[in-house]
Enzyme design. Sequence first.
Site, PDB file in Angstrom:
ATOM      1  N   GLU A   1      -5.539  42.720   6.978  1.00  0.00           N
ATOM      2  CA  GLU A   1      -5.250  42.119   8.277  1.00  0.00           C
ATOM      3  C   GLU A   1      -6.020  42.768   9.431  1.00  0.00           C
ATOM      4  O   GLU A   1      -5.466  42.983  10.502  1.00  0.00           O
ATOM      5  CB  GLU A   1      -3.733  42.204   8.570  1.00  0.00           C
ATOM      6  CG  GLU A   1      -2.898  41.461   7.564  1.00  0.00           C
ATOM      7  CD  GLU A   1      -1.395  41.634   7.785  1.00  0.00           C
ATOM      8  OE1 GLU A   1      -0.682  40.637   7.715  1.00  0.00           O
ATOM      9  OE2 GLU A   1      -0.938  42.774   8.012  1.00  0.00           O
TER      10      GLU A   1
HETATM   11  C1  ACM Z   1       0.132  43.151   3.704  1.00  0.00           C
HETATM   12  O1  ACM Z   1       1.197  42.578   3.413  1.00  0.00           O
HETATM   13  N1  ACM Z   1      -0.304  43.172   4.962  1.00  0.00           N
HETATM   14  C2  ACM Z   1      -0.684  43.798   2.707  1.00  0.00           C
END
Ligand code: ACM
Length: 508
Positions: free
Chosen positions: A324
């Site tokens: 992310e």
């Molecule tokens: C995640 O759930 N951001 C790896």
Amino acid sequence: MRQLVDVIPLPASVRPDPAANFTLTTGVSVSAAPELADLAVHLAELLRRATGFPVPLRTNGPIRILLEGSDKNFVAGSGRNPDQERRTGAYRLDISTDGVTLRAADQEGLFAGIQTIRQLLPEPMANKGGITEISESGEQHPAATHALPGGRIDDAPRFPYRGTMLDLARHFYPLPDLKRYIDTIAQLKINHLHLHLTDDQGWRLEIPSWPKLTEVSGGAGTGVDGAGPGFLSTADYTDLVAYAKGRFVTIVPEIDMPGHVNAAQRAYTDLTTDQKPVPQRTDKTVGYSSLAANQENTYEFVEDVIREVAAITPGPYLHIGGDEAFSTPPDDYQTFMSRVLPLIGKYGKRAIGWHEMTAVELPADAIPQYWRIEATHDGIKRAAAAGHQVIMSPADHTYLDMKYVEETTLGLDWAGFLDVRRAYDWDPADRLPGVGEESLLGVEAPLWSETLRSLADVEFMAFPRLAAIAEVAWTPRAGRDWESFRARLTSFAPRWTAQGVNFNINWE
Ligand code: ACM
């Protein structure tokens, strides 16, 4: 008395012999070679708690623990195919009227076998009206009889990596809670605990060369919504790693970068791209922070952290996050990861990263961890085709922070609801075309902690679903069956009650 198959995760091969039950009596003792003393003590304590008998260690007791690597006749873990490679954690358990013999080629296998014996001891059922059942809580009925079901178990894990992850960054749980959690997961033959130690909200591991990380970002009000402060000092972490090792659990530390770094930037303004102070953030937003890929001080920081974390981590893995990174331009992500991934090898560790890291060329031994269900998976497929091992954590089957059902008060729901059946009824080798059995290092169930303020909350979300994941990761695929698991779980659950584990009692 329990049935020989009444074990979670279900063993690879079970051959009951109802004529061969072993009755434990007052004089029962455990015998093992001196180098296995810790395991013998562990088993004797479990037997003592279950029976109330003294259970001393003796050279010639009826309950024997043997390390038998060189015994040509011993093929536990090789299933029905003697040519198959023996697996770490394999064991053979023989129970007959004369006694109990547990054999393995490694201590991990003996520990796994002891967890099986533990589950073959009756669960507490004093309120059933009968008097033959005994308790994990240490209470015995004076007239109880104690027996183990006869037969042979030959067992070995399907995958070497059977993990769960706990997020200490959104809420911190103190050291005694973490130890207790390790005790609970180890009973299910879970052998890796991944700790998500850093994120936008908090930084939970002391890094002596960058002390403000924990002084500032491990302090009061650094949990989501201002709760859950705290961090592991180097001494705490070392203590935890040793405690886990005693239960054959490997700690996998995660330092998440280049995104999820607001806590680091709040402690050290120099780590921002514009050198401006950032505010404390304890909301649940993701994707807004990034290390600066084009600043040299970024790499000084990262190398110091990796070096210091590697130095206090005896396990083979260091998790670098990589997920992310929405505020890191793709070119910067390439620049950053290409420089940082080799540092993990430089300090003697193998890199694990969330599957976003497959956007860059990986070191040969790096392990992508699949999580995000809607992503395109070309990168993971390419990595598997190039020989990388993969850890499977699809959010819709393994994310323990998803609500069980709509009404669950804790947890999130972005990957859907996750009831126990959904956690059980899937197969990691079918999940991604091109990423089959031979590409899998194993399975991990992550537990993100935005909504979880205490160990009781953590336990509620983890259990019973982690028992389902443990069986997915351990039991041969052909041996798995939901109805069988459901029945064994019903019989297992009172064990959690006796241990004071806050499992979700309304799991069905
Ligand atoms: C995640 O759930 N951001 C790896």
